[in-house]
Each structure stands twice: as structure tokens, then as C-alpha cells.
Write a protein that holds these residues in place. Structure first.
Motif, PDB file in Angstrom:
ATOM      1  N   VAL A  92       0.871  -1.172   0.000  1.00  0.00           N
ATOM      2  CA  VAL A  92       0.000   0.000   0.000  1.00  0.00           C
ATOM      3  C   VAL A  92       0.905   1.218   0.000  1.00  0.00           C
ATOM      4  N   LEU A  93       0.940   1.908  -1.131  1.00  0.00           N
ATOM      5  CA  LEU A  93       1.826   3.053  -1.245  1.00  0.00           C
ATOM      6  C   LEU A  93       1.320   4.217  -0.397  1.00  0.00           C
ATOM      7  N   PRO A  94       2.233   5.020   0.139  1.00  0.00           N
ATOM      8  CA  PRO A  94       1.812   6.156   0.979  1.00  0.00           C
ATOM      9  C   PRO A  94       1.103   7.210   0.145  1.00  0.00           C
ATOM     10  N   PRO A  95       0.269   7.994   0.778  1.00  0.00           N
ATOM     11  CA  PRO A  95      -0.393   9.093   0.049  1.00  0.00           C
ATOM     12  C   PRO A  95       0.623  10.134  -0.379  1.00  0.00           C
ATOM     13  N   PHE A  96       0.277  10.887  -1.413  1.00  0.00           N
ATOM     14  CA  PHE A  96       1.177  11.913  -1.910  1.00  0.00           C
ATOM     15  C   PHE A  96       1.325  13.041  -0.885  1.00  0.00           C
ATOM     16  N   LYS A  97       2.543  13.427  -0.645  1.00  0.00           N
ATOM     17  CA  LYS A  97       2.870  14.566   0.207  1.00  0.00           C
ATOM     18  C   LYS A  97       3.593  15.581  -0.684  1.00  0.00           C
ATOM     19  N   PRO A  98       3.024  16.744  -0.907  1.00  0.00           N
ATOM     20  CA  PRO A  98       3.657  17.694  -1.831  1.00  0.00           C
ATOM     21  C   PRO A  98       5.015  18.145  -1.325  1.00  0.00           C
ATOM     22  N   ARG A  99       5.921  18.385  -2.249  1.00  0.00           N
ATOM     23  CA  ARG A  99       7.211  18.950  -1.888  1.00  0.00           C
ATOM     24  C   ARG A  99       7.021  20.338  -1.293  1.00  0.00           C
ATOM     25  N   ARG A 100       7.845  20.660  -0.333  1.00  0.00           N
ATOM     26  CA  ARG A 100       7.741  21.972   0.308  1.00  0.00           C
ATOM     27  C   ARG A 100       8.201  23.070  -0.653  1.00  0.00           C
ATOM     28  N   THR A 101       7.561  24.202  -0.542  1.00  0.00           N
ATOM     29  CA  THR A 101       7.991  25.367  -1.312  1.00  0.00           C
ATOM     30  C   THR A 101       9.275  25.929  -0.703  1.00  0.00           C
ATOM     31  N   ASP A 102       9.949  26.797  -1.461  1.00  0.00           N
ATOM     32  CA  ASP A 102      11.162  27.434  -0.937  1.00  0.00           C
ATOM     33  C   ASP A 102      10.846  28.234   0.326  1.00  0.00           C
ATOM     34  N   GLU A 103       9.680  28.863   0.338  1.00  0.00           N
ATOM     35  CA  GLU A 103       9.286  29.648   1.519  1.00  0.00           C
ATOM     36  C   GLU A 103       9.092  28.731   2.735  1.00  0.00           C
ATOM     37  N   GLU A 104       8.495  27.565   2.514  1.00  0.00           N
ATOM     38  CA  GLU A 104       8.297  26.618   3.614  1.00  0.00           C
ATOM     39  C   GLU A 104       9.624  26.080   4.120  1.00  0.00           C
ATOM     40  N   VAL A 105      10.571  25.827   3.220  1.00  0.00           N
ATOM     41  CA  VAL A 105      11.888  25.366   3.640  1.00  0.00           C
ATOM     42  C   VAL A 105      12.572  26.409   4.514  1.00  0.00           C
ATOM     43  N   ILE A 106      12.508  27.660   4.104  1.00  0.00           N
ATOM     44  CA  ILE A 106      13.121  28.732   4.887  1.00  0.00           C
ATOM     45  C   ILE A 106      12.470  28.852   6.261  1.00  0.00           C
ATOM     46  N   GLU A 107      11.145  28.699   6.294  1.00  0.00           N
ATOM     47  CA  GLU A 107      10.422  28.797   7.564  1.00  0.00           C
ATOM     48  C   GLU A 107      10.706  27.606   8.473  1.00  0.00           C
ATOM     49  N   GLN A 108      10.753  26.400   7.911  1.00  0.00           N
ATOM     50  CA  GLN A 108      10.901  25.180   8.700  1.00  0.00           C
ATOM     51  C   GLN A 108      12.349  24.845   9.021  1.00  0.00           C
ATOM     52  N   CYS A 109      13.285  25.353   8.222  1.00  0.00           N
ATOM     53  CA  CYS A 109      14.701  25.012   8.410  1.00  0.00           C
ATOM     54  C   CYS A 109      15.544  26.284   8.537  1.00  0.00           C
ATOM     55  N   PRO A 110      15.381  27.013   9.635  1.00  0.00           N
ATOM     56  CA  PRO A 110      16.130  28.267   9.794  1.00  0.00           C
ATOM     57  C   PRO A 110      17.641  28.059   9.863  1.00  0.00           C
ATOM     58  N   TRP A 111      18.067  26.821  10.101  1.00  0.00           N
ATOM     59  CA  TRP A 111      19.489  26.501  10.180  1.00  0.00           C
ATOM     60  C   TRP A 111      20.126  26.318   8.803  1.00  0.00           C
ATOM     61  N   ALA A 112      19.308  26.162   7.759  1.00  0.00           N
ATOM     62  CA  ALA A 112      19.814  25.827   6.431  1.00  0.00           C
ATOM     63  C   ALA A 112      20.524  27.002   5.780  1.00  0.00           C
ATOM     64  N   SER A 113      21.331  26.713   4.770  1.00  0.00           N
ATOM     65  CA  SER A 113      22.089  27.765   4.095  1.00  0.00           C
ATOM     66  C   SER A 113      21.172  28.746   3.376  1.00  0.00           C
ATOM     67  N   THR A 114      19.990  28.280   2.980  1.00  0.00           N
ATOM     68  CA  THR A 114      19.020  29.183   2.359  1.00  0.00           C
ATOM     69  C   THR A 114      17.963  29.643   3.361  1.00  0.00           C
ATOM     70  N   GLY A 115      18.077  29.181   4.593  1.00  0.00           N
ATOM     71  CA  GLY A 115      17.064  29.503   5.583  1.00  0.00           C
ATOM     72  C   GLY A 115      17.309  30.816   6.273  1.00  0.00           C
ATOM     73  N   LYS A 116      17.394  31.892   5.533  1.00  0.00           N
ATOM     74  CA  LYS A 116      17.644  33.194   6.130  1.00  0.00           C
ATOM     75  C   LYS A 116      16.558  34.179   5.718  1.00  0.00           C
ATOM     76  N   LYS A 117      16.259  35.054   6.604  1.00  0.00           N
ATOM     77  CA  LYS A 117      15.319  36.119   6.302  1.00  0.00           C
ATOM     78  C   LYS A 117      16.091  37.367   5.900  1.00  0.00           C
ATOM     79  N   LYS A 118      15.384  38.327   5.378  1.00  0.00           N
ATOM     80  CA  LYS A 118      16.010  39.544   4.885  1.00  0.00           C
ATOM     81  C   LYS A 118      16.819  40.212   5.996  1.00  0.00           C
TER      82      LYS A 118
END
Length: 370
Positions: free
Chosen positions: A185-211
Motif C-alpha cells: 500500500v503506497l503512501p499518500p502523496f505529500k507535496p514537496r515543500r515550497t522554498d518559503e516553507e523550507v526557509i520557515e521550517q529550516c532556519p538553520w539551512a544555508s538558504t534559511g535566512k530572512k532579509k
């Protein structure tokens, strides 16, 4: 496509299809038997045209793990897959991921070794996975599937744990589970996160910076020993939390058992039949299956083995997990090991015969030897 889809497929195919459905951003890998169907399935399905997931056949295992490192550093869901000698080549990159506290998924479909060995199944990478084949004091979260369904299920679970603790995770499978076919039974589709969601959810990431914020540098390097010690102590606190909260295991027929078989992955599948055969002969035996090999279910095995007459650890190797079982039980119950080597997969009857070495015969001693 329906949200829930039942398909007959190999374990390797299940990994690939689950990765697409679980919102993975990038797969970077290199073909090697017995796991080549992972990248072959991804190439056939072309997820870059549907979900935007990128699939790259790197020039080597070394290149693939560092592509994973780069994508993980940007907060992306990144993964690779390989088999034993290929994962051995990735160990430097895996320890870099652990040192930089980056979430990522590594799939190891084990084959026999050491060295190039054989393309047949093995469980000889237990130490490599649970002890950490790279340098330094680090741990990788290790999940051991025993079915094609779990191959699919553990992709999302591994990523959830990896991001929860900012730590690499591994699915430690083998050629049996990777190549066998079952309904899934394959898992349901989970959409890929947007760039904005990545920045919000991963503040430690190299792209996870605010202005206005400084761009973060992802590295495992620290030249000041007193700072590096504190970083290591923080890692150890994280590992202690994982040990406390993320242990997973399964028990079968343990309540009335006089003996216990401990096995993981495909060996546990075989041991299920061994338990059935042994009980038909009047031997009361149960099965304990660790699902997380790290963190290892030390306390749970000790509690389950308490009062038993003996424990048999069945593995497709020369005896690796048995060391952790013996440490857990700490001499309170006899522990023996049964294993096959060179890519030979044991029959259930072989495990039953090994189990009889723990059971008393008419003279009060074991009927056989392990």
C-alpha cells in the motif's frame, strides 16, 4: 492517481515510489547490485516531470553522498541508495552530515562482503551502520525493514526522524527484502515543500535566512577544541534523547515463551517461520525483532529475555547484533548466535536446529550445538 494504491513490487521499487510520494526533493545515486532498481525505477517514472523531484546518477558513490550533503544543507529532503561496498565509500560524507547536523536518508541494500564480496544478501553491515563507519563520536538513526511494505513506510519515517533531530538516517535493508516482491500500500502523496516553507521550517539551512540575516555556513569543522567539545557534548545530549524517545521493536509469541529468538530484517522474516515450526515441536519460543538498530532496544530486550531459558540471535553474518544483545542481557540468560555467511540465506529449519542447542534433552543438556 489515487491517494492509496496497492501494487505488487520489489522492495527496491517500493523505496523509489515512496520517495516520490513523500515529497523528496532530490535523489543522488549510483547503480550497484542488489539495489539498482531504486534508480532504475526513478528513471522510468521521471518524477522531475510530475513532482519536480530531481534524480541524478552521479559519477560515483562519493559524488552522490556529497550531492546529498549539499542539498541537505539547503534544507531539502535529499537521499541516496547503494549497497555495502558503495556505502563504505560514503562513510566520510555520512560523518560530515552527522557533524554538520544535516538531515538526510541513506538506503543500504546489503550484500555479502568483505570487500566486493558477492551480490547475494547479507546482514554484514550492522556494525558499519550502528557503530558509524566514519570518524568521530556520532550516530546514525537506523531502521531495519522486514517487508516490502516497510521499505515503503520507512522512507517517510526516516525523513521525519532525520528532520526532527537534524541527523542522518539510514534504512538498512538487504538483498532479500530489496529483491522480493509483495503487495504494497503506497503512501499518500505529500507535496514537496515550497522554498518559503523550507526557509520557515529550516532556519538553520544555508538558504534559511530572512532579509537582513547573514547567510549560514554549513560545516562540521571547528578549530577551537573547547568549542568542538561543547559541540560534541550537544550531539551526545541529542543522541540520548533519541535513545529515550525513538526505540522501535516488534514482539511475537513472547508472553508464554521459554526461549527467545532475536533477529532483524530478512532474518526476522525467516525466524517467524522458525517460531511456528519450533512451537509445532513443543518448543515455546518467541520472536523479538528490533526495528531501530540504532537506537537499539536494549532495555526492551533485557525485559523480554528476563526469566527465559535461553536466547538465540539469528543473523546473516558472523555475529554482530549478538554483541548488543549480550550487552543488553548482561549474562542473566544464555545467549547463542546462529548465522550464515557468503550470501547464503538460512532456512527456517536451520534456525530451529540451532535453537535446539539451547533446549534441554532427556539428559538435561542441550540436544545440539549452535
Amino acid at each position: 492517481m489515487e491517494e492509496r494504491e496497492v501494487v505488487l513490487m520489489k522492495g527496491n521499487e517500493a523505496i523509489a515510489r515512496a520517495a516520490i510520494r513523500c515529497g523528496v526533493d532530490g535523489y543522488f545515486g549510483y547503480p550497484i547490485t542488489p539495489q539498482s532498481e531504486v534508480i532504475e525505477t526513478l528513471a522510468e517514472l521521471k518524477p522531475w516531470e510530475t513532482t519536480g523531484m530531481q534524480v541524478v546518477q552521479a559519477e560515483s558513490e562519493l559524488a552522490s553522498i556529497y550531492m546529498v550533503y549539499g542539498a541537505a544543507g539547503a534544507g531539502k529532503r535529499a537521499m541516496t541508495s547503494s549497497s555495502s561496498p558503495g556505502v563504505a565509500l560514503m562513510q566520510e560524507g555520512i560523518t560530515y552530515l552527522a557533524g554538520a547536523e544535516l538531515p538526510a536518508l541513506i538506503v543500504n541494500v546489503q550484500r555479502g562482503g568483505p570487500g566486493l564480496g558477492t551480490i547475494q544478501p547479507s546482514q554484514g553491515d550492522y556494525f558499519q551502520a550502528t557503530r558509524g563507519g566514519g570518524n568521530g563520536d556520532y550516530n546514525v538513526i537506523v531502521l531495519a525493514p522486514a517487508s516490502v511494505q516497510e521499505m515503503a513506510d520507512f522512507v517517510d519515517l526516516a525523513f521525519d526522524l532525520a528532520f526532527k533531530y537534524r541527523n542522518p538516517a539510514m534504512i538498512l535493508s538487504d538483498g532479500v527484502i530489496g529483491q522480493m516482491m509483495e503487495k504494497v500500500v503506497l503512501p499518500p502523496f505529500k507535496p514537496r515543500r515550497t522554498d518559503e516553507e523550507v526557509i520557515e521550517q529550516c532556519p538553520w539551512a544555508s538558504t534559511g535566512k530572512k532579509k537582513g540575516q547573514t547567510r549560514r555556513v554549513i560545516t562540521s569543522l571547528e578549530l577551537k577544541p573547547e568549542v568542538m567539545e561543547q559541540k560534541n557534548l550537544a550531539l551526545q545530549r541529542k543522541y540520548a534523547e533519541i535513545r529515550e524517545k525513538e526505540v522501535r521493536y516488534e514482539q511475537q509469541h513472547c508472553d508464554d515463551a521459554e526461549y527467545l529468538i532475536v533477529a532483524f530484517g530478512s532474518a526476522a522474516r525467516i525466524a517467524e517461520k522458525s517460531v511456528e515450526l519450533a512451537r509445532a515441536e513443543g518448543i515455546k519460543v518467541g520472536l523479538f525483532r528490533p526495528i531501530t538498530l540504532w537506537p537499539f532496544p536494549t532495555k526492551e530486550i533485557a525485559a523480554t529475555a528476563k526469566g527465559k531459558k535461553g536466547v538465540l540471535v539469528a543473523e546473516i553474518n558472523a555475529g554482530q547484533m549478538v554483541q548488543d544483545v549480550r550487552l543488553a542481557i548482561n549474562g542473566t540468560v544464555p545467549v547463542e548466535h546462529f548465522g550464515r555467511l557468503g550470501g547464503i540465506v538460512p532456512d527456517p529449519e536451520e534456525i530451529v536446529e540451532a535453537l535446539k542447542g539451547l533446549t534441554p534433552g532427556p539428559s538435561g543438556v542441550g540436544e545440539g550445538s549452535v
